[in-house]
Design a protein around this motif. Structure first.
Motif, PDB file in Angstrom:
ATOM      1  N   TYR A  46       0.935  -1.228  -0.181  1.00 47.28           N
ATOM      2  CA  TYR A  46       0.008  -0.125   0.045  1.00 47.28           C
ATOM      3  C   TYR A  46       0.897   1.273   0.021  1.00 47.28           C
ATOM      4  CZ  TYR A  46      -3.622  -3.462   1.395  1.00 47.28           C
ATOM      5  OH  TYR A  46      -4.577  -4.363   1.484  1.00 47.28           O
ATOM      6  N   ASP A  47       2.166   1.317   0.625  1.00 48.06           N
ATOM      7  CA  ASP A  47       2.973   2.361   0.830  1.00 48.06           C
ATOM      8  C   ASP A  47       3.337   2.694  -0.794  1.00 48.06           C
ATOM      9  OD1 ASP A  47       2.883   2.609   3.396  1.00 48.06           O
ATOM     10  OD2 ASP A  47       4.511   1.396   3.696  1.00 48.06           O
TER      11      ASP A  47
ATOM     12  N   ARG B 224      14.382  10.557   0.937  1.00 41.85           N
ATOM     13  CA  ARG B 224      13.923  10.394   2.468  1.00 41.85           C
ATOM     14  C   ARG B 224      14.461   9.340   2.757  1.00 41.85           C
ATOM     15  NH1 ARG B 224       8.178   9.652   5.658  1.00 41.85           N
ATOM     16  NH2 ARG B 224       9.173   8.806   7.605  1.00 41.85           N
ATOM     17  N   TRP B 225      13.979   8.231   1.946  1.00 43.82           N
ATOM     18  CA  TRP B 225      14.158   6.631   2.700  1.00 43.82           C
ATOM     19  C   TRP B 225      15.873   6.201   2.148  1.00 43.82           C
ATOM     20  CZ3 TRP B 225      11.373   5.412   6.212  1.00 43.82           C
ATOM     21  CH2 TRP B 225      10.023   5.958   6.156  1.00 43.82           C
TER      22      TRP B 225
ATOM     23  N   PHE C  70       7.435   0.642   3.561  1.00 44.59           N
ATOM     24  CA  PHE C  70       7.892  -0.278   2.168  1.00 44.59           C
ATOM     25  C   PHE C  70       9.072   0.289   1.727  1.00 44.59           C
ATOM     26  CE2 PHE C  70       8.080  -0.474  -2.331  1.00 44.59           C
ATOM     27  CZ  PHE C  70       8.568  -1.884  -2.598  1.00 44.59           C
ATOM     28  N   PHE C  71       9.423   1.536   1.598  1.00 46.95           N
ATOM     29  CA  PHE C  71      10.486   2.160   0.844  1.00 46.95           C
ATOM     30  C   PHE C  71      11.847   1.940   1.639  1.00 46.95           C
ATOM     31  CE2 PHE C  71       7.455   4.635  -1.799  1.00 46.95           C
ATOM     32  CZ  PHE C  71       7.986   3.954  -2.939  1.00 46.95           C
TER      33      PHE C  71
ATOM     34  N   LEU D  25      12.828  -0.948   2.525  1.00 43.88           N
ATOM     35  CA  LEU D  25      13.433  -2.290   1.947  1.00 43.88           C
ATOM     36  C   LEU D  25      14.414  -1.928   0.585  1.00 43.88           C
ATOM     37  CD1 LEU D  25      13.580  -5.560   1.666  1.00 43.88           C
ATOM     38  CD2 LEU D  25      11.250  -5.444   0.923  1.00 43.88           C
ATOM     39  N   PRO D  26      13.866  -1.379  -0.232  1.00 42.95           N
ATOM     40  CA  PRO D  26      14.504  -1.122  -1.609  1.00 42.95           C
ATOM     41  C   PRO D  26      15.595  -0.125  -1.172  1.00 42.95           C
ATOM     42  CG  PRO D  26      12.396  -0.119  -1.901  1.00 42.95           C
ATOM     43  CD  PRO D  26      12.394  -1.121  -0.703  1.00 42.95           C
ATOM     44  N   ALA D  27      15.400   0.685  -0.451  1.00 39.65           N
ATOM     45  CA  ALA D  27      16.593   1.717  -0.058  1.00 39.65           C
ATOM     46  C   ALA D  27      17.638   1.161   0.520  1.00 39.65           C
ATOM     47  CB  ALA D  27      16.045   2.833   0.836  1.00 39.65           C
ATOM     48  N   VAL D  28      17.651   0.013   1.632  1.00 38.81           N
ATOM     49  CA  VAL D  28      18.405  -0.834   2.082  1.00 38.81           C
ATOM     50  C   VAL D  28      19.181  -1.565   1.073  1.00 38.81           C
ATOM     51  CG1 VAL D  28      19.305  -2.808   3.698  1.00 38.81           C
ATOM     52  CG2 VAL D  28      17.980  -0.391   4.495  1.00 38.81           C
ATOM     53  N   MET D  29      18.308  -2.156   0.273  1.00 35.87           N
ATOM     54  CA  MET D  29      18.879  -3.382  -0.832  1.00 35.87           C
ATOM     55  C   MET D  29      19.657  -2.443  -1.738  1.00 35.87           C
ATOM     56  SD  MET D  29      15.325  -5.331  -1.511  1.00 35.87           S
ATOM     57  CE  MET D  29      16.153  -6.366  -3.046  1.00 35.87           C
ATOM     58  N   ALA D  30      19.277  -1.425  -2.145  1.00 40.71           N
ATOM     59  CA  ALA D  30      20.467  -0.403  -3.167  1.00 40.71           C
ATOM     60  C   ALA D  30      21.666  -0.097  -2.801  1.00 40.71           C
ATOM     61  CB  ALA D  30      19.447   0.925  -3.554  1.00 40.71           C
ATOM     62  N   LEU D  31      21.983  -0.281  -1.316  1.00 41.51           N
ATOM     63  CA  LEU D  31      23.278   0.150  -0.854  1.00 41.51           C
ATOM     64  C   LEU D  31      23.936  -1.051  -0.878  1.00 41.51           C
ATOM     65  CD1 LEU D  31      22.396   2.433   2.088  1.00 41.51           C
ATOM     66  CD2 LEU D  31      23.286   3.161  -0.415  1.00 41.51           C
ATOM     67  N   CYS D  32      23.441  -2.248  -0.965  1.00 37.31           N
ATOM     68  CA  CYS D  32      24.182  -3.574  -1.207  1.00 37.31           C
ATOM     69  C   CYS D  32      24.989  -4.092  -2.386  1.00 37.31           C
ATOM     70  CB  CYS D  32      23.175  -4.819  -0.534  1.00 37.31           C
ATOM     71  SG  CYS D  32      22.454  -4.457   0.838  1.00 37.31           S
TER      72      CYS D  32
END
Length: 403
Positions: free
Chosen positions: A97-98, A228-229, A321-322, A324-331
């Protein structure tokens, strides 16, 4: 303004709900183009997961460009619907939903279908909107969603997916549902998936139903986390003690289905195995954990008190929700079982090793250049047939098939 729009919608010519679904010539959209040209809104009904939307969004975006006058409304049906009040807070916080709320080309989302009472209230709200066009894109229980679509729009044009009855005793119930449709499109069959990705299938639906074409290049998974995220993820990495530029591996072993879940003990073994490889010796490991399993995961790590796991951090996108992808993007690398995370890895441009069963090859990650797929040996195998050594071999570039 709203009343005027509803009045216009009510005067649109529609096919009788009692007629059988229309057989349209190939190349002609199932929804009459003249009707789409006049419709001020359209409702899409589906049971939607994050992985679904990762690819469906390209089709919705293309529809919005092709029909800018028609507002897109989305009905997200909660198949875990329950009368148990204790489950409602978790169902209300569904992370998808986010993401939907951040899409400017989606005008409204029906996101309160988690209980029988909430479902009834949502149906009443949708019926009051008097949608001129409703499309059911549900691939499970298609006949029931055909019923739902017609209940929402008694006088509108309803198009939906359908599939043959699995058993003879189901024939009558399936026919009862599909006769509610003005036009129908067959759900894809397993043999259709040999050379098609799910994004190709979705694009085919929108071409056949609405005459909206989504070129292959536009079907790639896309996601940009708001600034922000992105900043919050960087702050989280610093709080975890990861140095700037340090390699980090993101591991997701959880799925809603036990046949697609990897045991947490194997995640711990994988983290120890990374320490034995020169390229990953100093890498951090972020383990994605669903919120309801976070306490158990913490207790497991505490009980082990293993110095070899000192570089492991547990993560759960509990706020938004964001995250999750924000953390993944730094990996630097993602390792995931067959769930939304492996698709989001493609969306944020991070290489992924995907652990998959064989029953849905159309759901493999779309970005072949950044994806390595490990499939279980046999059709009925669970993802637990893929061992830690198999994943480490893939990480090393050996692509060894699971035993």
């Amino acid at each position: 303004m709203e009343n005027t729009a509803r009045a216009r919608a009510a005067t649109m010519p529609v096919r009788s709900a009692r007629q059988a679904p229309a057989a349209m010539p190939q190349g002609v959209p199932l929804v009459p183009p003249a009707l789409l040209a006049r419709a001020d809104r359209i409702l899409l009904v589906t049971h939607l997961a994050i992985g679904d939307f990762t690819y469906l969004q390209a089709c919705l975006r293309a529809f919005a460009r092709a029909h800018p006058h028609a507002r897109i409304h989305l009905w997200v049906d909660e198949r875990r619907r329950t009368a148990d009040p204790e489950a409602w807070p978790h169902l209300r916080k569904y992370a998808l939903y986010d993401w939907l709320a951040a899409c400017p080309w989606i005008d409204k989302v029906y996101d309160s279908t988690y209980s029988p009472a909430a479902l009834a209230q949502s149906i009443d709200e949708a019926r009051a909107a008097r949608y001129p066009v409703v499309a059911s894109l549900a691939v499970v229980d298609c006949h029931r969603y055909a019923h739902l679509a017609r209940r929402i729009s008694p006088d509108g044009f309803v198009v939906g997916l359908k599939k043959p009855a699995e058993r003879l005793l189901h024939v009558v119930s399936r026919w009862s549902g599909y006769r509610k449709l003005d036009a129908a499109l067959a759900v894809y069959r397993p043999e259709d998936c040999a050379h098609q990705h799910i994004s190709d299938i979705y694009a085919g639906w929108f071409a056949r139903c609405f005459g909206v074409h989504v070129p292959p290049a536009a079907r790639m998974a896309q996601l940009d986390a708001p600034e922000r995220w992105a900043q919050a993820a960087q702050a989280q990495f610093a709080a975890w003690g990861f140095a700037p530029g340090q390699a980090v591996v993101f591991v997701n072993a959880y799925s809603k289905s036990p046949d697609r879940t990897w045991p947490l003990e194997r995640v711990a073994a994988l983290a120890r195995g990374l320490r034995e490889r020169a390229e990953w010796r100093d890498a951090g490991v972020v383990v994605n954990v669903v919120p309801e399993a976070l306490d158990d995961a913490r207790r497991m790590l505490t009980r082990r008190a293993d110095p070899a796991l000192a570089h492991v951090r547990l993560f759960s996108a509990e706020e938004h929700f964001f995250q999750l992808p924000a953390v993944m993007a730094l990996c630097r690398q993602v390792i995931s079982v067959e769930t939304a995370v492996m698709h989001l890895a493609n969306a944020v441009g991070v290489p992924v090793i995907a652990l998959m069963r064989r029953n849905h090859p159309e759901w493999a990650p779309i970005d072949r250049e950044r994806s390595t797929v490990l499939m279980v040996p046999e059709m009925d195998d669970w993802v637990t047939r893929i061992g830690v050594d198999d994943v480490l071999a893939a990480l090393d570039g050996g692509h060894r098939p699971p035993r």
